[in-house]
Design a protein around this motif. Structure first.
Motif, PDB file in Angstrom:
ATOM      1  N   ARG A  17       0.840  -1.202   0.000  1.00 34.00           N
ATOM      2  CA  ARG A  17       0.000   0.000   0.000  1.00 34.00           C
ATOM      3  C   ARG A  17       0.881   1.260   0.000  1.00 34.00           C
ATOM      4  O   ARG A  17       0.633   2.212  -0.730  1.00 34.00           O
ATOM      5  N   LEU A  18       1.931   1.234   0.811  1.00 37.51           N
ATOM      6  CA  LEU A  18       2.820   2.415   0.870  1.00 37.51           C
ATOM      7  C   LEU A  18       3.592   2.588  -0.437  1.00 37.51           C
ATOM      8  O   LEU A  18       3.877   3.715  -0.852  1.00 37.51           O
ATOM      9  N   THR A  47       2.461   2.199  -3.281  1.00 35.13           N
ATOM     10  CA  THR A  47       1.587   2.952  -4.186  1.00 35.13           C
ATOM     11  C   THR A  47       1.415   4.388  -3.700  1.00 35.13           C
ATOM     12  O   THR A  47       1.488   5.334  -4.482  1.00 35.13           O
ATOM     13  N   LEU A  48       1.168   4.540  -2.390  1.00 37.65           N
ATOM     14  CA  LEU A  48       0.802   5.866  -1.875  1.00 37.65           C
ATOM     15  C   LEU A  48       1.966   6.851  -1.831  1.00 37.65           C
ATOM     16  O   LEU A  48       1.801   8.028  -2.141  1.00 37.65           O
ATOM     17  N   GLU A  86       2.832   8.824  -4.911  1.00 33.11           N
ATOM     18  CA  GLU A  86       1.750   9.777  -5.216  1.00 33.11           C
ATOM     19  C   GLU A  86       1.807  10.968  -4.268  1.00 33.11           C
ATOM     20  O   GLU A  86       1.554  12.109  -4.643  1.00 33.11           O
ATOM     21  N   LEU A  87       2.169  10.694  -3.007  1.00 32.99           N
ATOM     22  CA  LEU A  87       2.295  11.771  -2.014  1.00 32.99           C
ATOM     23  C   LEU A  87       3.360  12.770  -2.473  1.00 32.99           C
ATOM     24  O   LEU A  87       3.154  13.984  -2.439  1.00 32.99           O
ATOM     25  N   ARG A 109      -5.953  16.047  -4.003  1.00 28.64           N
ATOM     26  CA  ARG A 109      -5.503  14.639  -4.020  1.00 28.64           C
ATOM     27  C   ARG A 109      -4.417  14.424  -2.969  1.00 28.64           C
ATOM     28  O   ARG A 109      -4.394  13.428  -2.257  1.00 28.64           O
ATOM     29  N   ARG A 169      -5.804  14.016   0.543  1.00 29.86           N
ATOM     30  CA  ARG A 169      -6.429  12.699   0.733  1.00 29.86           C
ATOM     31  C   ARG A 169      -5.364  11.605   0.923  1.00 29.86           C
ATOM     32  O   ARG A 169      -5.446  10.769   1.801  1.00 29.86           O
ATOM     33  N   ILE A 170      -4.312  11.672   0.083  1.00 31.26           N
ATOM     34  CA  ILE A 170      -3.258  10.658   0.169  1.00 31.26           C
ATOM     35  C   ILE A 170      -2.498  10.796   1.489  1.00 31.26           C
ATOM     36  O   ILE A 170      -2.195   9.812   2.161  1.00 31.26           O
ATOM     37  N   ARG A 171      -2.232  12.054   1.879  1.00 31.78           N
ATOM     38  CA  ARG A 171      -1.497  12.266   3.140  1.00 31.78           C
ATOM     39  C   ARG A 171      -2.278  11.661   4.307  1.00 31.78           C
ATOM     40  O   ARG A 171      -1.688  11.037   5.187  1.00 31.78           O
ATOM     41  N   GLU A 205      -4.276   9.136   4.246  1.00 34.94           N
ATOM     42  CA  GLU A 205      -4.191   7.668   4.217  1.00 34.94           C
ATOM     43  C   GLU A 205      -2.815   7.179   4.694  1.00 34.94           C
ATOM     44  O   GLU A 205      -2.701   6.218   5.455  1.00 34.94           O
ATOM     45  N   VAL A 206      -1.763   7.907   4.247  1.00 35.15           N
ATOM     46  CA  VAL A 206      -0.405   7.541   4.688  1.00 35.15           C
ATOM     47  C   VAL A 206      -0.305   7.703   6.201  1.00 35.15           C
ATOM     48  O   VAL A 206       0.226   6.832   6.908  1.00 35.15           O
TER      49      VAL A 206
END
Ligand code: HEM
Length: 428
Positions: free
Chosen positions: A162-163, A165-166, A169-170, A200, A203-205, A207-208
Motif C-alpha cells: 500500500r505504501l 503505491t501511496l 503519489e504523495l 488529491r 487525501r493521500i497524506r 491515508e499515509v
C-alpha cells in the motif's frame, strides 16, 4: 553594495530556471562572477555563490544569522509537518537532530548492507531484459523499499505494498508546482477539490498518516527487542507520535528521490566511460571514489539555501537580511581551483582519503545531510548488485541533459538503458 544579477523580470528568470537551471547558472557565473543574485516570482531574492570558500561563509550562518529550516518551509511543511528536522530551526531543530544522528551514523547503517543488497537483488530480478527501460524509475523503486523496510521497519506485505503505491503519489502531488504555488488562503478550499493536485495530496497524506500512526502505536505496545530499523530507535527517544510521523516522512522526502537520482547519474556516467566501468564493481575503494566523483560531476541536489536574519558580507557585497543565500552546488563542483580539470571524470581525486571542502553534494555546516552515510552505502551496494547481475548498454551514447525533477537535477531521459543477463541462462 548588492551583488550583480540579471535585470530580466522575475517571471522570465523563473521560467529560465525551470527550463535549464544549470545552463542559466553557468551563464550568470560567466557574466557576473562567483556571487550573483537571481529573482524568482513570489520569493525574496536569492544569492548564489560558486566557490567552496564562499559556500563555507554561508554555512557559517548556521551558528546564527541564517536559517535553513525557514528557507525550506514553504516547499516542504505541508508534507513533512511542523516537527521536521528539515524545516525546524534553533533549539527545536537541534533537539530533533541529536535524536536523528545516532541511527544514521556510518557504523549503524553499515548493518543494513546485506538487507540493501537483498532488496536490490529482488527488484533487479524483475527488470525487463533486451528493451529500453528508465533506470531512474527502477532506482526509485529500490530506494523506496529501503525506506519502508529499513527506516520505517514495516514488514507486513499488505502495508508495504500500500505504501509503495501511496508514497510516490504523495511526493508527486505534494511536490507539484500547482501545490507549492497555491496561496495559503486557498488551501482550505483546495483541500476539498479532488480534481486539484492539492486535494488529491490531502487525501493521500491522510491515508499515509493512518498507516504510519497505526504502525507507531503498534510498535510502542510490542516488545520488538533487537529491531534495527530507524523507527525502533526513534521510539526510544521520548519523541511523541506526531513528531515521529513527521521525521519518518522527512526521511522519505529527503532520502528517496535524492538517492535514486544519484544512482541514475552513476549509471548514466558509467555507461559513457567503459574504462571506469571495467574496474567495477569489486574494487571497493575505487567504487567508493567513483560514487563520490559522480556526486561531484552530477550533484543530485543543486542548492542548500539559508534565509538570512542578518546582513551577510560576501566578497565586496553585503547581502541584506530577508534574502536567501547559498551555493549553486554544480558550479562549486566545477571550480578549477578546488578540482583541477573539473570537466574530467577522475575518481582518483577521492582515493586514499583525500578530503576536499569544496565537495558538497550533501550541503554543509550544521545542516549537513543527516542521511549522507546511508546514501553513500546505498549507492555502492546497489551499483554492485546491478553490475554483478546485468550487462547494461545505452541505446543512445549522447550524454543525458540535466532537468529539474522535484528537489533534484535528474537525467532528462531518466537514464535510458538496455539490460541483458550477465551469464546466459543454462540450457534446459
Ligand atoms: C544521494 C543522496 C542524497 C543527497 C544528494 C542529499 C543531499 C542533501 C542536501 C544538499 C541537504 C541540505 C544540506 C544543507 O542545507 O546544508 C540535505 C539535508 C538533509 N538530508 Fe539529505 N541527501 C541525500 C540522501 C538522504 C537520505 C538517504 C536521507 C535520510 C535517510 C536524507 C536526509 C536528510 C535530512 C533529514 C536533511 C536535513 C538536515 C538538517 O537540516 O539538519 N538525505 N541532504
Amino acid at each position: 553594495m548588492l551583488p550583480p544579477g540579471p535585470r530580466l523580470p522575475s517571471l522570465v528568470q523563473t521560467a529560465w530556471f525551470m527550463r535549464d537551471s544549470p545552463g542559466m547558472m553557468e551563464n550568470l557565473h560567466r557574466r557576473y562572477g562567483p556571487v550573483f543574485a537571481v529573482r524568482f516570482t513570489g520569493y525574496p531574492p536569492e544569492v548564489y555563490v560558486a566557490t567552496g570558500e564562499l559556500a563555507a561563509q554561508v554555512y557559517q550562518t548556521d551558528q546564527g544569522g541564517g536559517r535553513a529550516g525557514a528557507a525550506r518551509r514553504d516547499f516542504l511543511e505541508h508534507m513533512v509537518g511542523a516537527h521536521s528536522v528539515l524545516t525546524l530551526d534553533g533549539d527545536d531543530w537541534w533537539r530533533h537532530r541529536k535524536l536523528l544522528n545516532p541511527p544514521l551514523r556510518a557504523k549503524q547503517v553499515a548493518g543494513y548492507r546485506d538487507e540493501i543488497a537483498a532488496i536490490a537483488a529482488e527488484k533487479i530480478a524483475t527488470w525487463p531484459l533486451g528493451r529500453p527501460l528508465a533506470l531512474r524509475e527502477r532506482m526509485q523503486d529500490i530506494t523506496l523499499e529501503i525506506i519502508i523496510r529499513l527506516i520505517f521497519g514495516i514488514r507486513d506485505a499488505g502495508r508495504v505494498s500500500r505504501l509503495q503505491t501511496l508514497l510516490p503519489e504523495l511526493i508527486e502531488t505534494g511536490g507539484s508546482m500547482q501545490t507549492i504555488m497555491l496561496p495559503e488562503r486557498l488551501r482550505a478550499f483546495a483541500a476539498r477539490a479532488p480534481f486539484l493536485a492539492y486535494g488529491r495530496f490531502v487525501r493521500i497524506r491522510a491515508e499515509v498518516d493512518t498507516i504510519l500512526f497505526d504502525e507507531i502505536r503498534r510498535r510502542r505496545s510490542a516488545t520488538g527487542a533487537g529491531d534495527t530499523d530507524v523507527l525502533s530507535r526513534l521510539l526510544e527517544t521520548g519523541l511523541g507520535d506526531q513528531e515521529i510521523r513527521d521525521e519518518l516522512i522527512t526521511m522519505l522526502i529527503a532520502g528517496h528521490e535524492t538517492t535514486a537520482t544519484g544512482l541514475a547519474w552513476a549509471f548514466e556516467r558509467l555507461l559513457r566511460m567503459p574504462e571506469v566501468m571495467e574496474r567495477l564493481p569489486d574494487d571497493e575503494p575505487y567504487l567508493d571514489a567513483v560514487v563520490k566523483e559522480v556526486l561531484r560531476v552530477r550533484p543530485a541536489v543543486y542548492e542548500a539555501p539559508r534565509l538570512l536574519d542578518a546582513p551577510l558580507p560576501l566578497c565586496e557585497y553585503e547581502i541584506p537580511a530577508g534574502w536567501y543565500a547559498g551555493p549553486y552546488i554544480p558550479l562549486v563542483h566545477r571550480d578549477p581551483e578546488a578540482f583541477p580539470s573539473p570537466e574530467e571524470f577522475r575518481p582518483e581525486r577521492f582515493m586514499e582519503g583525500h578530503q576536499n571542502r569544496a565537495w558538497m553534494p550533501f550541503g554543509g555546516g550544521r545542516r549537513f545531510c543527516v542521511g549522507a552515510q546511508l546514501a553513500l552505502l546505498e549507492m555502492r551496494v546497489i551499483i554492485r548488485e546491478v553490475l554483478h547481475r546485468l550487462e547494461l548498454s545505452a541505446p543512445d551514447q549522447a550524454p543525458e541533459a540535466r532537468r529539474l525533477k522535484n528537489v533534484t537535477l535528474a537525467p532528462a531521459k531518466l537514464t535510458r538503458v538496455i539490460a541483458r543477463a550477465r551469464t546466459p541462462a543454462p540450457m534446459p
